[in-house]
Design a protein around this motif. Structure first.
Motif, PDB file in Angstrom:
ATOM      1  N   PHE A 395      27.913  47.336  24.449  1.00 36.28           N
ATOM      2  CA  PHE A 395      29.015  48.073  25.087  1.00 36.28           C
ATOM      3  C   PHE A 395      30.233  48.020  24.180  1.00 36.28           C
ATOM      4  CE2 PHE A 395      29.379  43.691  26.581  1.00 36.28           C
ATOM      5  CZ  PHE A 395      30.721  43.409  26.388  1.00 36.28           C
ATOM      6  N   SER A 396      31.180  48.889  24.429  1.00 30.87           N
ATOM      7  CA  SER A 396      32.468  48.809  23.744  1.00 30.87           C
ATOM      8  C   SER A 396      33.567  48.982  24.783  1.00 30.87           C
ATOM      9  CB  SER A 396      32.585  49.878  22.648  1.00 30.87           C
ATOM     10  OG  SER A 396      32.480  51.176  23.198  1.00 30.87           O
ATOM     11  N   VAL A 397      34.607  48.188  24.638  1.00 28.17           N
ATOM     12  CA  VAL A 397      35.774  48.294  25.521  1.00 28.17           C
ATOM     13  C   VAL A 397      36.787  49.171  24.806  1.00 28.17           C
ATOM     14  CG1 VAL A 397      37.634  47.039  26.646  1.00 28.17           C
ATOM     15  CG2 VAL A 397      35.335  46.059  26.605  1.00 28.17           C
ATOM     16  N   THR A 398      37.037  50.344  25.357  1.00 28.68           N
ATOM     17  CA  THR A 398      37.952  51.293  24.705  1.00 28.68           C
ATOM     18  C   THR A 398      39.401  51.098  25.125  1.00 28.68           C
ATOM     19  OG1 THR A 398      37.497  52.948  26.431  1.00 28.68           O
ATOM     20  CG2 THR A 398      36.121  53.002  24.451  1.00 28.68           C
ATOM     21  N   ALA A 399      39.611  50.422  26.259  1.00 24.66           N
ATOM     22  CA  ALA A 399      40.985  50.158  26.699  1.00 24.66           C
ATOM     23  C   ALA A 399      40.971  49.139  27.833  1.00 24.66           C
ATOM     24  CB  ALA A 399      41.668  51.444  27.160  1.00 24.66           C
ATOM     25  N   PHE A 400      42.001  48.323  27.890  1.00 23.12           N
ATOM     26  CA  PHE A 400      42.214  47.506  29.090  1.00 23.12           C
ATOM     27  C   PHE A 400      43.707  47.269  29.269  1.00 23.12           C
ATOM     28  CE2 PHE A 400      41.601  43.934  26.006  1.00 23.12           C
ATOM     29  CZ  PHE A 400      42.748  43.200  26.254  1.00 23.12           C
ATOM     30  N   ARG A 401      44.092  46.985  30.502  1.00 26.94           N
ATOM     31  CA  ARG A 401      45.484  46.696  30.826  1.00 26.94           C
ATOM     32  C   ARG A 401      45.506  45.626  31.902  1.00 26.94           C
ATOM     33  NH1 ARG A 401      49.142  51.479  33.155  1.00 26.94           N
ATOM     34  NH2 ARG A 401      47.552  51.322  34.771  1.00 26.94           N
ATOM     35  N   VAL A 402      46.390  44.664  31.761  1.00 27.83           N
ATOM     36  CA  VAL A 402      46.541  43.606  32.750  1.00 27.83           C
ATOM     37  C   VAL A 402      47.990  43.587  33.212  1.00 27.83           C
ATOM     38  CG1 VAL A 402      46.309  41.151  33.248  1.00 27.83           C
ATOM     39  CG2 VAL A 402      44.731  42.236  31.645  1.00 27.83           C
ATOM     40  N   ILE A 403      48.190  43.616  34.526  1.00 28.22           N
ATOM     41  CA  ILE A 403      49.535  43.640  35.101  1.00 28.22           C
ATOM     42  C   ILE A 403      49.713  42.438  36.025  1.00 28.22           C
ATOM     43  CG2 ILE A 403      51.154  44.941  36.537  1.00 28.22           C
ATOM     44  CD1 ILE A 403      49.586  47.468  35.773  1.00 28.22           C
ATOM     45  N   ASP A 404      50.788  41.693  35.808  1.00 32.53           N
ATOM     46  CA  ASP A 404      51.201  40.625  36.725  1.00 32.53           C
ATOM     47  C   ASP A 404      52.440  41.111  37.473  1.00 32.53           C
ATOM     48  OD1 ASP A 404      49.249  38.847  36.177  1.00 32.53           O
ATOM     49  OD2 ASP A 404      50.499  37.394  35.126  1.00 32.53           O
ATOM     50  N   THR A 405      52.375  41.071  38.784  1.00 28.22           N
ATOM     51  CA  THR A 405      53.501  41.552  39.590  1.00 28.22           C
ATOM     52  C   THR A 405      53.997  40.449  40.513  1.00 28.22           C
ATOM     53  OG1 THR A 405      52.505  43.755  39.591  1.00 28.22           O
ATOM     54  CG2 THR A 405      54.275  43.337  41.178  1.00 28.22           C
ATOM     55  N   LEU A 406      55.266  40.085  40.370  1.00 31.46           N
ATOM     56  CA  LEU A 406      55.883  39.123  41.278  1.00 31.46           C
ATOM     57  C   LEU A 406      56.496  39.895  42.438  1.00 31.46           C
ATOM     58  CD1 LEU A 406      56.644  36.135  41.764  1.00 31.46           C
ATOM     59  CD2 LEU A 406      58.816  36.614  40.616  1.00 31.46           C
ATOM     60  N   ARG A 407      55.922  39.736  43.619  1.00 30.57           N
ATOM     61  CA  ARG A 407      56.373  40.502  44.779  1.00 30.57           C
ATOM     62  C   ARG A 407      57.297  39.701  45.689  1.00 30.57           C
ATOM     63  NH1 ARG A 407      50.374  43.147  45.933  1.00 30.57           N
ATOM     64  NH2 ARG A 407      50.392  44.532  44.117  1.00 30.57           N
ATOM     65  N   GLU A 408      57.097  38.386  45.699  1.00 31.07           N
ATOM     66  CA  GLU A 408      57.971  37.507  46.487  1.00 31.07           C
ATOM     67  C   GLU A 408      58.279  36.279  45.652  1.00 31.07           C
ATOM     68  OE1 GLU A 408      56.912  36.908  50.657  1.00 31.07           O
ATOM     69  OE2 GLU A 408      55.312  38.385  50.396  1.00 31.07           O
ATOM     70  N   SER A 409      59.546  35.857  45.632  1.00 32.23           N
ATOM     71  CA  SER A 409      59.976  34.799  44.715  1.00 32.23           C
ATOM     72  C   SER A 409      59.307  33.460  44.976  1.00 32.23           C
ATOM     73  CB  SER A 409      61.499  34.636  44.786  1.00 32.23           C
ATOM     74  OG  SER A 409      61.892  34.281  46.110  1.00 32.23           O
ATOM     75  N   ASP A 410      58.895  33.218  46.209  1.00 29.68           N
ATOM     76  CA  ASP A 410      58.318  31.923  46.526  1.00 29.68           C
ATOM     77  C   ASP A 410      56.783  31.945  46.524  1.00 29.68           C
ATOM     78  OD1 ASP A 410      58.172  33.552  48.726  1.00 29.68           O
ATOM     79  OD2 ASP A 410      58.539  31.962  50.194  1.00 29.68           O
ATOM     80  N   LYS A 411      56.185  33.039  45.992  1.00 31.96           N
ATOM     81  CA  LYS A 411      54.729  33.141  45.939  1.00 31.96           C
ATOM     82  C   LYS A 411      54.278  33.459  44.519  1.00 31.96           C
ATOM     83  CE  LYS A 411      53.996  34.459  50.765  1.00 31.96           C
ATOM     84  NZ  LYS A 411      53.372  35.432  51.701  1.00 31.96           N
ATOM     85  N   ALA A 412      53.016  33.146  44.223  1.00 27.93           N
ATOM     86  CA  ALA A 412      52.478  33.387  42.883  1.00 27.93           C
ATOM     87  C   ALA A 412      52.388  34.886  42.613  1.00 27.93           C
ATOM     88  CB  ALA A 412      51.104  32.755  42.761  1.00 27.93           C
ATOM     89  N   PRO A 413      52.538  35.292  41.344  1.00 26.58           N
ATOM     90  CA  PRO A 413      52.384  36.714  41.001  1.00 26.58           C
ATOM     91  C   PRO A 413      50.973  37.213  41.329  1.00 26.58           C
ATOM     92  CG  PRO A 413      53.380  35.493  39.190  1.00 26.58           C
ATOM     93  CD  PRO A 413      52.905  34.475  40.173  1.00 26.58           C
ATOM     94  N   VAL A 414      50.844  38.482  41.581  1.00 26.25           N
ATOM     95  CA  VAL A 414      49.561  39.125  41.825  1.00 26.25           C
ATOM     96  C   VAL A 414      49.071  39.729  40.510  1.00 26.25           C
ATOM     97  CG1 VAL A 414      48.363  40.955  43.076  1.00 26.25           C
ATOM     98  CG2 VAL A 414      50.162  39.613  44.209  1.00 26.25           C
ATOM     99  N   SER A 415      47.809  39.441  40.132  1.00 25.98           N
ATOM    100  CA  SER A 415      47.263  39.925  38.863  1.00 25.98           C
ATOM    101  C   SER A 415      46.246  41.030  39.113  1.00 25.98           C
ATOM    102  CB  SER A 415      46.589  38.783  38.099  1.00 25.98           C
ATOM    103  OG  SER A 415      47.509  37.763  37.787  1.00 25.98           O
ATOM    104  N   GLU A 416      46.353  42.095  38.317  1.00 27.19           N
ATOM    105  CA  GLU A 416      45.407  43.198  38.412  1.00 27.19           C
ATOM    106  C   GLU A 416      45.045  43.650  37.003  1.00 27.19           C
ATOM    107  OE1 GLU A 416      45.029  47.801  40.100  1.00 27.19           O
ATOM    108  OE2 GLU A 416      46.930  46.708  40.218  1.00 27.19           O
ATOM    109  N   ALA A 417      43.737  43.881  36.758  1.00 28.72           N
ATOM    110  CA  ALA A 417      43.285  44.350  35.458  1.00 28.72           C
ATOM    111  C   ALA A 417      42.541  45.670  35.626  1.00 28.72           C
ATOM    112  CB  ALA A 417      42.368  43.314  34.814  1.00 28.72           C
ATOM    113  N   THR A 418      42.795  46.605  34.709  1.00 31.70           N
ATOM    114  CA  THR A 418      42.004  47.831  34.637  1.00 31.70           C
ATOM    115  C   THR A 418      41.327  47.856  33.268  1.00 31.70           C
ATOM    116  OG1 THR A 418      43.880  49.093  33.804  1.00 31.70           O
ATOM    117  CG2 THR A 418      43.515  49.087  36.178  1.00 31.70           C
ATOM    118  N   ILE A 419      40.126  48.417  33.197  1.00 34.08           N
ATOM    119  CA  ILE A 419      39.373  48.397  31.947  1.00 34.08           C
ATOM    120  C   ILE A 419      38.532  49.659  31.842  1.00 34.08           C
ATOM    121  CG2 ILE A 419      37.352  47.164  32.896  1.00 34.08           C
ATOM    122  CD1 ILE A 419      37.377  45.518  30.233  1.00 34.08           C
ATOM    123  N   ARG A 420      38.372  50.157  30.597  1.00 33.45           N
ATOM    124  CA  ARG A 420      37.505  51.308  30.342  1.00 33.45           C
ATOM    125  C   ARG A 420      36.405  50.845  29.384  1.00 33.45           C
ATOM    126  NH1 ARG A 420      40.896  54.723  28.200  1.00 33.45           N
ATOM    127  NH2 ARG A 420      41.548  55.689  30.153  1.00 33.45           N
TER     128      ARG A 420
END
Length: 522
Positions: A395-420
């Motif tokens: 296989f070959s990975v042509t693209a990926f993106r990882v986003i960390d989003t802090l939605r509330e200051s007292d909680k851990a960031p939410v992580s999301e990855a997209t990949i092609r």
């Protein structure tokens, strides 16, 4: 050849180690494995100290052991009561083990400060406790606690305490280096004095506080001890107990002392790993005889020599204890390492083939960049295969993106990855959440590939290590990621290096999946 009795106390002394706790079911499984190994005595615990040990003695009666005797551990009676009135002694008898082992005080300092009784009274409770047990139990062993410290403090009294035990006709008297401070050269004089004072068979129980527990145990055997106590992997309080994984092969292969049964020594490494697993501890790779690095060779000169004659850099044949020779790949490697590693992987390389020199140069260049193949042998095997043009592009990975989003200051960031991902002529574009950015990327990559390669679902991420190289460059440093993965049959390591921890992680994770796919097809 002299026969040496092995007494394992992993289930009692071993559980006193920091970070170790066994459930009853674990203790039963360990006992069965020690029995298969050929251990003579398995000390199951102290029935008078906690309910878990009482339950173990009840549970082990339901099992059929072929080699081992089960021993229960306890102490001499308390002062000012009789053995019949002592609850701990009664519980030892009620546990109905094959053997009872009790300890008593031999150091006059302990008698005065811990027991707070007279020296004469201590001799009485040693003797009458053992006499009482000997009349009611088939086999009784006496552990002379702090014997070596006691002898150095007051040799006459320490020997009197042994004579009090010998007068009870016990089956064995074990000399205990409880504080682990005795040195091997002290043994000859002390053992000679003991052998002059009593004729009872002698044992040794050594702790490792000065790093000499194994040496002291072997010295005691050399001087006439016929019973050796210890734990598998050296588990125990503080710095641990004498490690039977080193003592057993030394007795068998180097001292001509018979222990274990025929063919069982070759199962020593697997028994060691089994107990590490139940203790939920990572095996010590540098452990003598059974560790992964015990017969691992890195320098090119060493490898070239052992290819001709293993004895040049190996003190025993590793197969004798169930281990194997390993060739490590690094910037110290020579051509012999590459050829040996290729043979180990089932890859045919010619020493005169330019590919061999090309691989060697690639390794040195990559290690200058921060790669390390010692813990990532799967990545090295893939490197060889690519250089030879023998690795399919799964296989070959042509693209990926990882986003960390802090939605509330007292909680851990939410992580999301997209990949092609592209497999053949098909493209899969997917996303996944995860517990952190690397976990999200791992999930997304597997999710994209599993429809093409269902066996990807079998791969588990077992370990993940990040190292900053060099550390003095702060956030601008190069990052090395080592990943250990596994399936139902094997484990393998892969590596990635980048100034970006996500990219380094991606390299290692992708190699892990490619290696799985390659192995499943070969």
């Amino acid at each position: 050849m002299g026969n040496i009795l092995l007494y394992d106390t992993t289930l009692r002394d071993g559980t006193q180690a920091e970070d170790i706790s066994f459930q009853v079911e674990d203790k039963v499984r360990i006992a069965k494995r020690l029995d298969e190994l050929g251990i003579d005595y398995i000390e199951g615990g102290w029935p008078g100290s906690n309910p878990k040990d009482i339950t173990f003695f009840q549970a082990i009666k339901k099992e059929t052991l072929t080699t081992s005797k089960i021993a229960a551990f306890g102490s001499t009676r308390r002062a000012r009561i009789t053995p019949a009135e002592d609850n701990n002694i009664q519980m030892l008898i009620e546990a109905a083990p094959d053997t009872v082992t009790i300890f008593g005080k031999t150091w006059d300092f302990h008698v005065r400060e811990a027991l707070r009784i007279s020296l004469e009274e201590n001799l009485e409770l040693i003797n009458d406790s053992l006499v009482y047990l000997k009349e009611r139990v088939g086999e009784v062993i006496y552990d002379a606690e702090h014997f070596f410290d006691g002898y150095k403090s007051n040799p006459e009294y320490a020997l009197q305490s042994l004579q009090a035990a010998a007068a009870a006709d016990v089956d064995c008297i074990v000399l205990c280096d409880t504080n682990g401070g005795t040195l091997p050269h002290e043994f000859p004089v002390i053992m000679a004095a003991v052998q002059k004072a009593i004729s009872t068979p002698l044992g040794i129980h050594a702790h490792n506080d000065n790093g000499c527990a194994i040496a002291n145990s072997l010295m005691a055997v050399h001087l006439g001890a016929t019973h050796v106590q210890g734990t598998l992997n050296g588990f125990g309080e503080r710095c641990g107990n004498a490690d039977l994984c080193s003592i057993i092969p030394a007795l068998n292969l180097k001292m001509g002392k018979e222990c274990l049964g025929a063919g069982r020594l070759a199962t020593l490494r697997s028994a060691s790993r089994y107990i590490y697993e139940l203790a939920n501890l990572t095996p010590n790779k540098h452990q003598p005889y059974v560790g992964n690095s015990a017969f691992a060779h890195k320098g090119g000169v060493h490898v070239s020599a052992i290819e001709r004659h293993p004895e040049t850099y190996e003190h025993i044949r590793p197969e004798a204890v169930g281990n194997r020779t390993r060739i490590l790949i690094s910037d110290l490697s020579g051509r012999a390492n590459i050829l040996a590693k290729a043979e180990e992987c089932g890859i045919e390389l010619d020493s005169k083939d330019p590919v061999t020199l090309e691989i060697l140069e690639d390794i040195k260049d990559m290690e200058n960049q921060g790669f390390q193949f010692e813990g990532a042998e799967a990545s090295f095997e893939l490197l060889m295969l690519k250089s030879m043009g023998k690795l399919k592009q799964y296989f070959s990975v042509t693209a990926f993106r990882v986003i960390d989003t802090l939605r509330e200051s007292d909680k851990a960031p939410v992580s999301e990855a997209t990949i092609r991902v592209k497999v053949g002529g098909k493209v899969e574009h997917t996303a996944a959440d995860g517990n952190g950015p690397v976990n999200a990327l791992d999930f997304a990559m597997r999710k994209a590939l599993v429809n093409f390669y269902p066996q990807i679902a079998d791969v588990k991420l077992l370990d993940y290590k990040v190292r900053v190289l060099p550390a003095n460059q702060g956030t601008d440093s190069v990052i090395r990621v080592l990943v250990e993965s596994g399936d139902h049959d094997q484990r393998w390591g892969t590596v990635g290096v980048s100034t970006n921890v996500i990219d380094a992680s991606y390299q290692a994770l992708a190699d892990a999946l490619i290696y799985k796919l390659y192995k499943d097809n070969h």
